[in-house]
Motif scaffolding. Sequence first.
Motif, PDB file in Angstrom:
ATOM      1  N   ARG A   7       0.824  -1.188   0.047  1.00 41.05           N
ATOM      2  CA  ARG A   7      -0.359  -0.027  -0.318  1.00 41.05           C
ATOM      3  C   ARG A   7       1.107   1.117  -0.342  1.00 41.05           C
ATOM      4  O   ARG A   7       1.767   1.199   0.884  1.00 41.05           O
ATOM      5  CB  ARG A   7      -0.836   0.061   1.248  1.00 41.05           C
ATOM      6  CG  ARG A   7      -1.631  -0.901   0.894  1.00 41.05           C
ATOM      7  CD  ARG A   7      -3.121  -1.231   1.841  1.00 41.05           C
ATOM      8  NE  ARG A   7      -2.602  -0.025   3.246  1.00 41.05           N
ATOM      9  CZ  ARG A   7      -3.803  -0.340   4.193  1.00 41.05           C
ATOM     10  NH1 ARG A   7      -4.065  -1.461   5.094  1.00 41.05           N
ATOM     11  NH2 ARG A   7      -3.697   1.457   5.266  1.00 41.05           N
ATOM     12  N   ALA A   8       0.383   2.248  -0.450  1.00 43.53           N
ATOM     13  CA  ALA A   8       0.677   3.401  -0.990  1.00 43.53           C
ATOM     14  C   ALA A   8       0.675   4.510   0.615  1.00 43.53           C
ATOM     15  O   ALA A   8      -0.520   3.769   1.278  1.00 43.53           O
ATOM     16  CB  ALA A   8       0.830   4.610  -2.030  1.00 43.53           C
ATOM     17  N   CYS A   9       1.235   5.381   0.590  1.00 47.02           N
ATOM     18  CA  CYS A   9       0.921   6.166   1.695  1.00 47.02           C
ATOM     19  C   CYS A   9       0.605   7.528   0.879  1.00 47.02           C
ATOM     20  O   CYS A   9       1.125   8.160   0.031  1.00 47.02           O
ATOM     21  CB  CYS A   9       2.371   6.524   2.377  1.00 47.02           C
ATOM     22  SG  CYS A   9       2.990   5.258   3.333  1.00 47.02           S
ATOM     23  N   ARG A  10       0.035   8.307   1.756  1.00 49.31           N
ATOM     24  CA  ARG A  10      -0.501  10.387   1.415  1.00 49.31           C
ATOM     25  C   ARG A  10       0.369  10.496   2.865  1.00 49.31           C
ATOM     26  O   ARG A  10      -0.137  10.987   4.014  1.00 49.31           O
ATOM     27  CB  ARG A  10      -1.758  10.499   1.577  1.00 49.31           C
ATOM     28  CG  ARG A  10      -2.255  11.192   1.107  1.00 49.31           C
ATOM     29  CD  ARG A  10      -4.117  11.677   0.142  1.00 49.31           C
ATOM     30  NE  ARG A  10      -4.019  12.737   0.123  1.00 49.31           N
ATOM     31  CZ  ARG A  10      -5.155  13.513  -0.955  1.00 49.31           C
ATOM     32  NH1 ARG A  10      -5.789  12.211  -0.332  1.00 49.31           N
ATOM     33  NH2 ARG A  10      -5.100  14.734  -1.249  1.00 49.31           N
ATOM     34  N   ARG A  13       0.037  16.349  -0.376  1.00 45.46           N
ATOM     35  CA  ARG A  13      -0.923  16.246  -1.466  1.00 45.46           C
ATOM     36  C   ARG A  13      -0.254  15.489  -2.358  1.00 45.46           C
ATOM     37  O   ARG A  13      -0.577  14.867  -2.983  1.00 45.46           O
ATOM     38  CB  ARG A  13      -1.625  17.420  -2.021  1.00 45.46           C
ATOM     39  CG  ARG A  13      -1.747  18.344  -1.450  1.00 45.46           C
ATOM     40  CD  ARG A  13      -2.335  20.278  -1.683  1.00 45.46           C
ATOM     41  NE  ARG A  13      -2.833  20.887  -1.160  1.00 45.46           N
ATOM     42  CZ  ARG A  13      -3.162  22.275  -2.177  1.00 45.46           C
ATOM     43  NH1 ARG A  13      -3.061  22.143  -2.853  1.00 45.46           N
ATOM     44  NH2 ARG A  13      -4.028  23.345  -1.496  1.00 45.46           N
ATOM     45  N   ARG A  14       0.739  14.905  -1.711  1.00 44.68           N
ATOM     46  CA  ARG A  14       1.080  13.805  -2.137  1.00 44.68           C
ATOM     47  C   ARG A  14       1.295  12.198  -1.920  1.00 44.68           C
ATOM     48  O   ARG A  14       0.914  11.929  -0.922  1.00 44.68           O
ATOM     49  CB  ARG A  14       2.606  14.015  -2.394  1.00 44.68           C
ATOM     50  CG  ARG A  14       3.127  15.555  -3.039  1.00 44.68           C
ATOM     51  CD  ARG A  14       4.575  15.277  -3.533  1.00 44.68           C
ATOM     52  NE  ARG A  14       5.402  14.459  -4.271  1.00 44.68           N
ATOM     53  CZ  ARG A  14       6.454  13.587  -4.182  1.00 44.68           C
ATOM     54  NH1 ARG A  14       7.462  14.719  -3.616  1.00 44.68           N
ATOM     55  NH2 ARG A  14       6.978  13.092  -5.251  1.00 44.68           N
ATOM     56  N   TRP A  15       1.610  11.283  -2.463  1.00 47.70           N
ATOM     57  CA  TRP A  15       1.618   9.825  -2.645  1.00 47.70           C
ATOM     58  C   TRP A  15       2.911   9.072  -2.649  1.00 47.70           C
ATOM     59  O   TRP A  15       3.763   9.577  -2.912  1.00 47.70           O
ATOM     60  CB  TRP A  15       0.278   9.160  -3.774  1.00 47.70           C
ATOM     61  CG  TRP A  15      -0.949   9.316  -3.040  1.00 47.70           C
ATOM     62  CD1 TRP A  15      -1.428  10.276  -4.221  1.00 47.70           C
ATOM     63  CD2 TRP A  15      -2.166   8.478  -2.437  1.00 47.70           C
ATOM     64  NE1 TRP A  15      -2.904  10.351  -2.637  1.00 47.70           N
ATOM     65  CE2 TRP A  15      -3.206   9.560  -2.323  1.00 47.70           C
ATOM     66  CE3 TRP A  15      -1.552   8.059  -1.561  1.00 47.70           C
ATOM     67  CZ2 TRP A  15      -4.323   8.644  -1.984  1.00 47.70           C
ATOM     68  CZ3 TRP A  15      -2.806   7.213  -0.600  1.00 47.70           C
ATOM     69  CH2 TRP A  15      -3.351   7.791  -0.455  1.00 47.70           C
ATOM     70  N   TYR A  16       2.871   8.705  -1.805  1.00 48.39           N
ATOM     71  CA  TYR A  16       4.249   7.752  -1.946  1.00 48.39           C
ATOM     72  C   TYR A  16       4.400   6.033  -2.209  1.00 48.39           C
ATOM     73  O   TYR A  16       3.266   5.610  -0.485  1.00 48.39           O
ATOM     74  CB  TYR A  16       5.759   8.160  -0.891  1.00 48.39           C
ATOM     75  CG  TYR A  16       5.243   9.544  -0.742  1.00 48.39           C
ATOM     76  CD1 TYR A  16       6.982  10.553  -0.544  1.00 48.39           C
ATOM     77  CD2 TYR A  16       4.860  10.475   0.613  1.00 48.39           C
ATOM     78  CE1 TYR A  16       7.052  11.250  -1.369  1.00 48.39           C
ATOM     79  CE2 TYR A  16       4.665  11.907  -0.075  1.00 48.39           C
ATOM     80  CZ  TYR A  16       6.596  12.201  -0.163  1.00 48.39           C
ATOM     81  OH  TYR A  16       6.242  14.059  -0.854  1.00 48.39           O
ATOM     82  N   ASN A  18       5.071   2.526  -1.056  1.00 46.16           N
ATOM     83  CA  ASN A  18       5.958   1.541   0.087  1.00 46.16           C
ATOM     84  C   ASN A  18       6.846   1.148   0.178  1.00 46.16           C
ATOM     85  O   ASN A  18       8.490   1.593  -0.999  1.00 46.16           O
ATOM     86  CB  ASN A  18       5.376   0.255   0.036  1.00 46.16           C
ATOM     87  CG  ASN A  18       5.566  -0.782   0.821  1.00 46.16           C
ATOM     88  OD1 ASN A  18       5.201  -0.179   2.064  1.00 46.16           O
ATOM     89  ND2 ASN A  18       5.957  -2.020   1.012  1.00 46.16           N
ATOM     90  N   CYS A  39       7.419   5.462   4.150  1.00 44.01           N
ATOM     91  CA  CYS A  39       6.372   4.558   3.951  1.00 44.01           C
ATOM     92  C   CYS A  39       6.612   3.354   4.309  1.00 44.01           C
ATOM     93  O   CYS A  39       7.088   2.782   3.560  1.00 44.01           O
ATOM     94  CB  CYS A  39       5.607   4.732   2.526  1.00 44.01           C
ATOM     95  SG  CYS A  39       4.176   3.897   2.224  1.00 44.01           S
ATOM     96  N   GLY A  42       1.685   1.405   3.907  1.00 44.41           N
ATOM     97  CA  GLY A  42       0.193   2.236   3.737  1.00 44.41           C
ATOM     98  C   GLY A  42       0.498   3.349   5.215  1.00 44.41           C
ATOM     99  O   GLY A  42      -0.268   4.295   5.505  1.00 44.41           O
ATOM    100  N   THR A  44       2.797   6.189   6.919  1.00 42.18           N
ATOM    101  CA  THR A  44       4.087   6.876   7.293  1.00 42.18           C
ATOM    102  C   THR A  44       4.258   7.137   8.024  1.00 42.18           C
ATOM    103  O   THR A  44       3.711   7.589   9.831  1.00 42.18           O
ATOM    104  CB  THR A  44       2.916   8.425   6.865  1.00 42.18           C
ATOM    105  OG1 THR A  44       2.435   8.302   5.746  1.00 42.18           O
ATOM    106  CG2 THR A  44       4.517   9.797   6.846  1.00 42.18           C
TER     107      THR A  44
END
Length: 71
Positions: A7-10, A13-16, A18, A39, A42, A44
């Motif tokens: 899963r990605a992290c927000r 305003r940006r997504w990062y 894993n 990240c 999911g 941070t």
Amino acid sequence: MQADAPRACRFGRRWYLNNESWHPSVPPFGEMKCILCWCVSGETHCQRQECPPAACASPATRDNPCCAKCR
């Protein structure tokens, strides 16, 4: 949808992705070079750079703006 995909992290305003790391940007101060975020599945996580205490009266931050060192 795949449940086993990382899963990605927000952050802001940006997504990062894993396992991606970054220095956060905090308005109106800008990029916080002494803080590192990353990240993990999911979530941070952020941590300030740890610095050993300077053993002098007037330490300088010339080489590393995050940590003071004796001249």
